[in-house]
Scaffold this motif. Structure first.
Motif, mmCIF file in Angstrom:
data_model
loop_
_atom_site.group_PDB
_atom_site.id
_atom_site.type_symbol
_atom_site.label_atom_id
_atom_site.label_comp_id
_atom_site.label_asym_id
_atom_site.label_seq_id
_atom_site.Cartn_x
_atom_site.Cartn_y
_atom_site.Cartn_z
ATOM 1 N N PHE A 107 0.862 -1.189 0.000
ATOM 2 C CA PHE A 107 0.000 0.000 0.000
ATOM 3 C C PHE A 107 0.895 1.235 0.000
ATOM 4 C CE2 PHE A 107 -3.257 -2.915 1.447
ATOM 5 C CZ PHE A 107 -4.475 -2.311 1.155
ATOM 6 N N MET B 297 -4.124 13.230 0.972
ATOM 7 C CA MET B 297 -3.379 11.969 0.866
ATOM 8 C C MET B 297 -4.359 10.800 0.721
ATOM 9 S SD MET B 297 0.023 12.235 1.422
ATOM 10 C CE MET B 297 0.938 13.782 1.574
ATOM 11 N N VAL B 298 -4.018 9.862 -0.103
ATOM 12 C CA VAL B 298 -4.776 8.619 -0.228
ATOM 13 C C VAL B 298 -3.837 7.455 0.046
ATOM 14 C CG1 VAL B 298 -6.495 9.587 -1.813
ATOM 15 C CG2 VAL B 298 -4.374 8.596 -2.722
ATOM 16 N N LEU C 259 -3.761 0.327 -2.557
ATOM 17 C CA LEU C 259 -3.113 -0.956 -2.846
ATOM 18 C C LEU C 259 -2.540 -0.861 -4.259
ATOM 19 C CD1 LEU C 259 -2.665 -3.994 -2.037
ATOM 20 C CD2 LEU C 259 -4.813 -4.482 -3.221
ATOM 21 N N ARG D 170 0.048 -6.742 -5.188
ATOM 22 C CA ARG D 170 -0.236 -7.830 -4.241
ATOM 23 C C ARG D 170 0.087 -9.163 -4.899
ATOM 24 N NH1 ARG D 170 -3.767 -10.820 -7.287
ATOM 25 N NH2 ARG D 170 -5.363 -9.466 -8.212
ATOM 26 N N VAL E 153 -1.508 -3.603 -9.319
ATOM 27 C CA VAL E 153 -2.959 -3.402 -9.438
ATOM 28 C C VAL E 153 -3.285 -1.923 -9.354
ATOM 29 C CG1 VAL E 153 -3.602 -5.660 -8.489
ATOM 30 C CG2 VAL E 153 -3.299 -3.726 -6.937
ATOM 31 N N ALA E 154 -4.378 -1.527 -10.028
ATOM 32 C CA ALA E 154 -4.871 -0.147 -9.985
ATOM 33 C C ALA E 154 -6.307 -0.146 -10.456
ATOM 34 C CB ALA E 154 -4.034 0.762 -10.877
ATOM 35 N N LYS E 155 -7.108 0.720 -9.867
ATOM 36 C CA LYS E 155 -8.492 0.806 -10.308
ATOM 37 C C LYS E 155 -8.586 1.663 -11.562
ATOM 38 C CE LYS E 155 -9.695 4.699 -7.417
ATOM 39 N NZ LYS E 155 -10.586 5.264 -6.420
ATOM 40 N N ALA E 156 -9.711 1.512 -12.248
ATOM 41 C CA ALA E 156 -9.904 2.228 -13.508
ATOM 42 C C ALA E 156 -11.017 3.256 -13.397
ATOM 43 C CB ALA E 156 -10.236 1.234 -14.615
ATOM 44 N N ALA E 157 -11.462 3.549 -12.145
ATOM 45 C CA ALA E 157 -12.598 4.462 -11.988
ATOM 46 C C ALA E 157 -12.288 5.830 -12.589
ATOM 47 C CB ALA E 157 -12.947 4.607 -10.508
ATOM 48 N N LYS E 158 -13.349 6.435 -13.137
ATOM 49 C CA LYS E 158 -13.209 7.746 -13.780
ATOM 50 C C LYS E 158 -12.653 8.802 -12.830
ATOM 51 C CE LYS E 158 -17.323 6.566 -16.267
ATOM 52 N NZ LYS E 158 -18.735 6.493 -15.947
ATOM 53 N N ASN E 159 -12.013 9.749 -13.353
ATOM 54 C CA ASN E 159 -11.510 10.969 -12.703
ATOM 55 C C ASN E 159 -10.633 10.729 -11.467
ATOM 56 O OD1 ASN E 159 -13.206 10.754 -10.415
ATOM 57 N ND2 ASN E 159 -14.623 12.349 -11.079
ATOM 58 N N LYS E 160 -10.150 9.532 -11.273
ATOM 59 C CA LYS E 160 -9.220 9.296 -10.166
ATOM 60 C C LYS E 160 -8.079 8.418 -10.656
ATOM 61 C CE LYS E 160 -12.414 9.820 -6.320
ATOM 62 N NZ LYS E 160 -13.085 9.174 -5.177
ATOM 63 N N LEU F 182 -9.312 -5.000 -5.649
ATOM 64 C CA LEU F 182 -8.010 -5.203 -6.301
ATOM 65 C C LEU F 182 -7.227 -6.353 -5.674
ATOM 66 C CD1 LEU F 182 -6.952 -1.453 -6.613
ATOM 67 C CD2 LEU F 182 -7.781 -2.942 -8.460
ATOM 68 N N ASP G 249 -17.463 0.758 -8.546
ATOM 69 C CA ASP G 249 -16.796 1.590 -9.554
ATOM 70 C C ASP G 249 -15.295 1.366 -9.675
ATOM 71 O OD1 ASP G 249 -15.909 2.790 -7.267
ATOM 72 O OD2 ASP G 249 -16.318 4.836 -7.934
ATOM 73 N N THR G 250 -14.834 0.180 -9.295
ATOM 74 C CA THR G 250 -13.397 -0.076 -9.431
ATOM 75 C C THR G 250 -13.011 -0.200 -10.903
ATOM 76 O OG1 THR G 250 -13.434 -1.214 -7.317
ATOM 77 C CG2 THR G 250 -11.501 -1.585 -8.720
ATOM 78 N N TYR G 251 -13.834 -0.891 -11.676
ATOM 79 C CA TYR G 251 -13.583 -1.018 -13.118
ATOM 80 C C TYR G 251 -14.754 -0.381 -13.870
ATOM 81 C CZ TYR G 251 -10.299 -4.444 -11.184
ATOM 82 O OH TYR G 251 -9.332 -5.066 -10.456
ATOM 83 N N SER H 123 -17.315 7.886 -7.674
ATOM 84 C CA SER H 123 -16.589 8.672 -8.677
ATOM 85 C C SER H 123 -17.531 8.992 -9.828
ATOM 86 C CB SER H 123 -15.383 7.881 -9.197
ATOM 87 O OG SER H 123 -15.799 6.619 -9.676
#
Lengths: 443, 443
Positions: A39, A324-325, A328, A331, A341-348, B210, B235-237, B261
């Motif tokens: 993390f 701050m965020v 993860l 892993r 790993v990374a999320k694909a959510a919009k605008n972040k 994730l 909203d992860t993907y 998001s």
């Protein structure tokens, strides 16, 4: 963990969001809780228009890590309120952090996406530290970052932290600590002196003058008890009368006067002239009253000796939290391989993969970029300065990052870190980060 | 003082500014320390454009009052660092508050110059409580005031406090408490649940998705462990895929989905349609992601079931501190007569004299003015409601103002207090206080 003063941090384990424990429960059941995970805490952006941020809070995180354990009473609460199931309670009862923590040392400047703090452990262990880590970093970095702008604006004149009354009582202690990291010389907050050995100072309040039958009586009482080196508050009634009375009573040794209202620039000028005319060349002028970095800059040409800063410091001068965020980024999979790993959510926007960082310096030692290697350590030129230190190894604190000495060391590091930045870091007006963040993907 | 959960407040006595103890020393020496004094906490103004404020923090002040005593270690610190002299140390060693405290009950609306808290005791006793009282009131009132605007904007939909990570760890606990006073129904903060019996709730984070090899795996794990009533983060993907997967796995009993998001208004609308099309009429939609009162109002027509509010709540939605001050307004003279006192410093208007307050109500029970009597209780019409309660008598807490029950009682009082205000209190745009503060001088 206790400091030299005997102060012991409180239990820190319930500075935790409900969902961390329910995710733990679900992950314990699915088996994924034991996957080795990385993390990272970072800020996607600096507060609007800021040119750099200042890392603070890491020492507090480490000081409280030992008391991040679950007592009988706390577990009973979690059972009684049905937060988690019995296997999770058993796991929490045995919990003690056993992983690794890396990051930027306190006092270091940071930029968007700088990996301030990296936690490497099982998902379970890293997951439940999320809120605790973010609370501390978001607050302390916000205050240290504001403090740094103020002390930069103040130049060689000392800034005194006086904001305790304008923020929550424990935030006040943390704010005093962060302010010193950002260059403040002292605080009014006694608990910060007690815990962290920070120098405490004070003058007097209007109530002290009003308590006595006259301003003269009040000054006489203060001088008799605290000596002529004390600072007298001279704006309860008429400033000129008060200054003349103060000098008459204390003579040339009068330590200082404090101005807390009115047009401070004009007032400081004529009060200085008056003091000089009366022969009090060594009597200092301290100004307070809603100062921020802009007000401090505006007072640069006024004959002021020190600044007492309150509200605007402890509220981060418009940016009370550092955004701050804690994400993860990597892993283990079932084959024991680490997967980014990374999320694909919009605008972040998020970037998977563990980060390594160095500050790129030119031949003159001036910073030109924050280089963030993704999944690998970036190539290092001779001038470049690696930024990650290890704070915790196999769950054990490494020495040098906690207690009173760590605060002083962080303040010194901050001074050096700023000295390395392009001179534009001193500009108070809105602008871009003074150096760009450059990502280096795995070659 | 401990709550039903076994939580014991920490020592509160060093949440104090240095100058309070040096003033104490000087006043002990001059003899004025023993003059009976009245201090008042109030705000000269509401935050820019706000129409009312909400009192919160009094319960916390009272809970910590018992531990406002000086331990051996603390006294040793004050000696070692030369904060005060030996007679003052002796006085502090014996200190325990023996005076009276009055004020507005928690949850009550307040206006400029409302006397929120009145401390009557010797100067010495009231003086050293200054920073402690102001820290708590300035923080807690700021949060409760922001919370109230948010819950007003949300109407009958519940607001959930989720801001712990964006504020200092102890502020987070106080913020959760203040949020509930301002109408929030629950919090993510476990420590707030532990100390104050506030309901804690949670969903899941992106990291949980994730962590697993697929979103489907993650949802399966969460549903298996937490039941179908849980709330899944979708909203992860891709949101549509996630909603379809969630319904496929959980069926019509799925408790809720969380959107964190994107354009929440549009998204909530099509997610609601999708859920309904799939037969999940009872699956709730929770939205999060940087909500404030304006965003909540903008979502009023969207099919949203609850709001998770974080950053903007815990930073007071632009007003992180409530501008409360604590002023000496009256004190004894040598003849034992109480004398009104006030400073004359420029740009900081003060009114001497002890204040009494009532809310003037018209024949329909609607508030028309905050009436503040100076030095006397204002004339009371039949509809008028007196606002001052006594919390502490001869140093002893009176029952009903602390612990978990006090929080619920304050939330109820808040509801009633708002119901009494003119309907314009619901306007979010900037404006004047909804009722004027009227001063009544001694007849």
């Amino acid at each position: 963990m206790s400091t030299e003063t005997g102060w012991v941090p409180p239990a820190t384990s319930l500075y935790t969001d409900h969902y961390e424990l329910t995710m733990l429960q679900a992950a314990l059941r699915s088996g994924a809780a034991h996957r080795r995970s990385v993390f990272e805490a970072f800020a996607r952006r600096l507060p609007d228009g800021r040119r750099y941020g200042v890392v603070a809070g890491t020492g507090r995180i480490l000081e409280g890590l030992r008391s991040f354990t679950f007592s009988e009473e706390q577990l009973e609460f979690l059972v009684r309120t049905n937060v988690v199931d019995a296997p999770t309670i058993d796991w929490l009862a045995d919990f003690r952090f056993t992983g690794e923590i890396y990051g930027y040392a306190e006092g270091e400047a940071y930029f968007p996406y700088s990996p301030i703090l990296t936690v490497e452990s099982s998902f379970a262990e890293a997951c439940i530290l999320e809120t605790y880590i973010l609370s501390i970093l978001n607050h302390d970095c916000a205050i240290a970052s504001a403090a740094s702008r103020m002390t930069t604006a103040a130049g060689s004149r000392p800034c005194i932290e006086m904001g305790s009354r304008r923020t929550q009582e424990e935030s006040a202690v943390a704010a005093a600590r962060a302010a010193v990291i950002g260059g403040f010389t002292s605080t009014s907050n006694l608990e910060a002196g007690y815990r962290y050995g920070i120098k405490t100072v004070g003058t007097a309040a209007h109530s002290f003058t009003l308590l006595h039958d006259s301003e003269r009586d009040a000054f006489t009482a203060q001088l008799a008890s605290l000596g002529h080196g004390t600072t007298l508050l001279v704006d309860t009634y008429d400033v000129e009368t008060a200054v003349r009375t103060a000098v008459e009573l204390a003579g040339p040794d009068l330590g200082g006067v404090r101005l807390d209202s009115g047009d401070l620039v004009t007032q400081a000028q004529w009060v200085r002239r008056l003091l000089d005319d009366l022969g009090n060349h060594n009597t200092h002028i301290t100004v307070t009253s809603d100062l921020d970095e802009y007000a401090i800059a505006a007072l640069a040409s006024a004959p002021v000796d020190s600044y007492g800063v309150g509200t605007e410091l402890v509220t981060g001068s418009g940016a009370p939290t550092a955004s701050m965020v804690y994400k993860l980024v990597s892993r283990e999979n079932d084959d024991g391989v680490q997967v980014s790993v990374a999320k694909a959510a919009k605008n972040k926007m998020s970037r998977g993969g563990r980060k390594y960082a160095l500050r790129r310096l030119d031949d003159h030692g001036v910073a030109t970029a924050e280089v963030v290697g993704i999944g690998h350590r970036p190539e290092r030129d001779s001038n470049d300065r690696p930024l990650l230190e290890q704070f915790v190894k196999n769950g054990e604190l490494l020495p040098g990052f906690t207690g009173a000495e760590a605060v002083q060391r962080a303040a010194e590091r901050h001074r050096l870190s700023l000295a390395e930045l392009p001179g534009t870091h001193r500009r108070l007006q809105r602008g871009e980060a003074v150096i760009p963040t450059e990502f280096e993907e795995q070659p």
